[in-house]
Design a protein around this motif. Structure first.
Motif, PDB file in Angstrom:
ATOM      1  N   MET A   1     -28.233  -3.052   7.928  1.00  0.00           N
ATOM      2  CA  MET A   1     -27.191  -3.701   8.692  1.00  0.00           C
ATOM      3  C   MET A   1     -26.381  -2.681   9.482  1.00  0.00           C
ATOM      4  N   GLU A   2     -26.078  -1.560   8.875  1.00  0.00           N
ATOM      5  CA  GLU A   2     -25.269  -0.547   9.556  1.00  0.00           C
ATOM      6  C   GLU A   2     -25.957  -0.072  10.836  1.00  0.00           C
ATOM      7  N   SER A   3     -27.264   0.132  10.781  1.00  0.00           N
ATOM      8  CA  SER A   3     -27.961   0.641  11.959  1.00  0.00           C
ATOM      9  C   SER A   3     -27.967  -0.380  13.092  1.00  0.00           C
ATOM     10  N   VAL A   4     -27.943  -1.658  12.779  1.00  0.00           N
ATOM     11  CA  VAL A   4     -27.889  -2.698  13.809  1.00  0.00           C
ATOM     12  C   VAL A   4     -26.454  -2.820  14.338  1.00  0.00           C
ATOM     13  N   ILE A   5     -25.494  -2.865  13.461  1.00  0.00           N
ATOM     14  CA  ILE A   5     -24.088  -2.982  13.851  1.00  0.00           C
ATOM     15  C   ILE A   5     -23.672  -1.838  14.763  1.00  0.00           C
ATOM     16  N   ASN A   6     -24.179  -0.655  14.508  1.00  0.00           N
ATOM     17  CA  ASN A   6     -23.771   0.534  15.253  1.00  0.00           C
ATOM     18  C   ASN A   6     -24.600   0.802  16.507  1.00  0.00           C
ATOM     19  N   GLN A   7     -25.435  -0.117  16.912  1.00  0.00           N
ATOM     20  CA  GLN A   7     -26.196   0.046  18.147  1.00  0.00           C
ATOM     21  C   GLN A   7     -25.261   0.094  19.352  1.00  0.00           C
ATOM     22  N   THR A   8     -25.663   0.791  20.410  1.00  0.00           N
ATOM     23  CA  THR A   8     -24.858   0.867  21.626  1.00  0.00           C
ATOM     24  C   THR A   8     -24.851  -0.460  22.375  1.00  0.00           C
ATOM     25  N   GLY A  26     -27.472 -12.133  -0.032  1.00  0.00           N
ATOM     26  CA  GLY A  26     -26.593 -13.154   0.522  1.00  0.00           C
ATOM     27  C   GLY A  26     -25.140 -12.746   0.458  1.00  0.00           C
ATOM     28  N   LYS A  27     -24.723 -12.182  -0.656  1.00  0.00           N
ATOM     29  CA  LYS A  27     -23.338 -11.724  -0.820  1.00  0.00           C
ATOM     30  C   LYS A  27     -23.033 -10.573   0.135  1.00  0.00           C
ATOM     31  N   GLU A  31     -20.280 -10.406   3.276  1.00  0.00           N
ATOM     32  CA  GLU A  31     -19.252  -9.377   3.429  1.00  0.00           C
ATOM     33  C   GLU A  31     -19.288  -8.772   4.826  1.00  0.00           C
ATOM     34  N   TYR A  32     -20.483  -8.518   5.335  1.00  0.00           N
ATOM     35  CA  TYR A  32     -20.612  -7.995   6.699  1.00  0.00           C
ATOM     36  C   TYR A  32     -20.127  -9.029   7.715  1.00  0.00           C
ATOM     37  N   ALA A  33     -20.464 -10.296   7.517  1.00  0.00           N
ATOM     38  CA  ALA A  33     -20.082 -11.358   8.462  1.00  0.00           C
ATOM     39  C   ALA A  33     -18.559 -11.504   8.550  1.00  0.00           C
ATOM     40  N   LYS A  34     -17.853 -11.275   7.441  1.00  0.00           N
ATOM     41  CA  LYS A  34     -16.386 -11.344   7.459  1.00  0.00           C
ATOM     42  C   LYS A  34     -15.788 -10.260   8.351  1.00  0.00           C
ATOM     43  N   LYS A  35     -16.469  -9.115   8.458  1.00  0.00           N
ATOM     44  CA  LYS A  35     -15.963  -7.978   9.225  1.00  0.00           C
ATOM     45  C   LYS A  35     -16.426  -7.965  10.686  1.00  0.00           C
ATOM     46  N   ASP A  36     -17.507  -8.665  10.988  1.00  0.00           N
ATOM     47  CA  ASP A  36     -18.097  -8.580  12.326  1.00  0.00           C
ATOM     48  C   ASP A  36     -18.494  -9.974  12.795  1.00  0.00           C
ATOM     49  N   LYS A  37     -17.814 -10.480  13.822  1.00  0.00           N
ATOM     50  CA  LYS A  37     -18.043 -11.852  14.294  1.00  0.00           C
ATOM     51  C   LYS A  37     -19.434 -12.045  14.916  1.00  0.00           C
ATOM     52  N   ARG A  38     -20.145 -10.968  15.212  1.00  0.00           N
ATOM     53  CA  ARG A  38     -21.492 -11.078  15.766  1.00  0.00           C
ATOM     54  C   ARG A  38     -22.523 -11.484  14.720  1.00  0.00           C
ATOM     55  N   ILE A  39     -22.158 -11.374  13.445  1.00  0.00           N
ATOM     56  CA  ILE A  39     -23.110 -11.650  12.361  1.00  0.00           C
ATOM     57  C   ILE A  39     -23.043 -13.119  11.973  1.00  0.00           C
ATOM     58  N   LYS A  40     -24.172 -13.792  12.072  1.00  0.00           N
ATOM     59  CA  LYS A  40     -24.312 -15.215  11.723  1.00  0.00           C
ATOM     60  C   LYS A  40     -25.374 -15.313  10.629  1.00  0.00           C
ATOM     61  N   SER A  41     -24.946 -15.207   9.399  1.00  0.00           N
ATOM     62  CA  SER A  41     -25.867 -15.191   8.259  1.00  0.00           C
ATOM     63  C   SER A  41     -26.503 -16.553   8.031  1.00  0.00           C
TER      64      SER A  41
END
Length: 104
Positions: A1-8, A26-27, A31-41
């Protein structure tokens, strides 16, 4: 997830699919979705790997696919490079290493 979130390439929607993983995926995704609105789990019962991939594809507009089992994405501009190449060459898909993009 970190490598995708940190893409340019930032104007992306990130759609991780948890298909019944016993490793708290799932958990972690939540947690990532709460911090980043781009994540749609997406959470679903386990009907196999292909079913999970197909659901992620169905829910997306254009796709960059990376299989977590094959390691992480090391180049922070890889998605941007692949996306730009697809646009320049008017192609529907770009592929390298463990990633591919499908534009629809």
């Amino acid at each position: 997830m970190e490598s995708v979130i940190n893409q340019t390439l930032k104007e992306i929607e990130i759609i991780p699919v948890d298909y019944g993983s016993p490793y708290n995926c799932g958990k972690i995704m939540g947690e990532y979705a709460k911090k980043d609105k781009r994540i749609k789990s997406i959470h679903k019962e386990n009907r196999g790997y292909s079913s999970a991939v197909n659901l992620g594809i169905e829910k997306s507009y254009w796709r960059i696919y990376s299989d977590a089992r094959n390691g992480r994405l090391d180049e922070p501009n890889a998605y941007e490079l692949l996306y730009n190449e697809s646009k320049i060459n008017d192609t529907d898909m770009r592929k390298c290493k463990f990633i591919f993009i499908i534009l629809s």
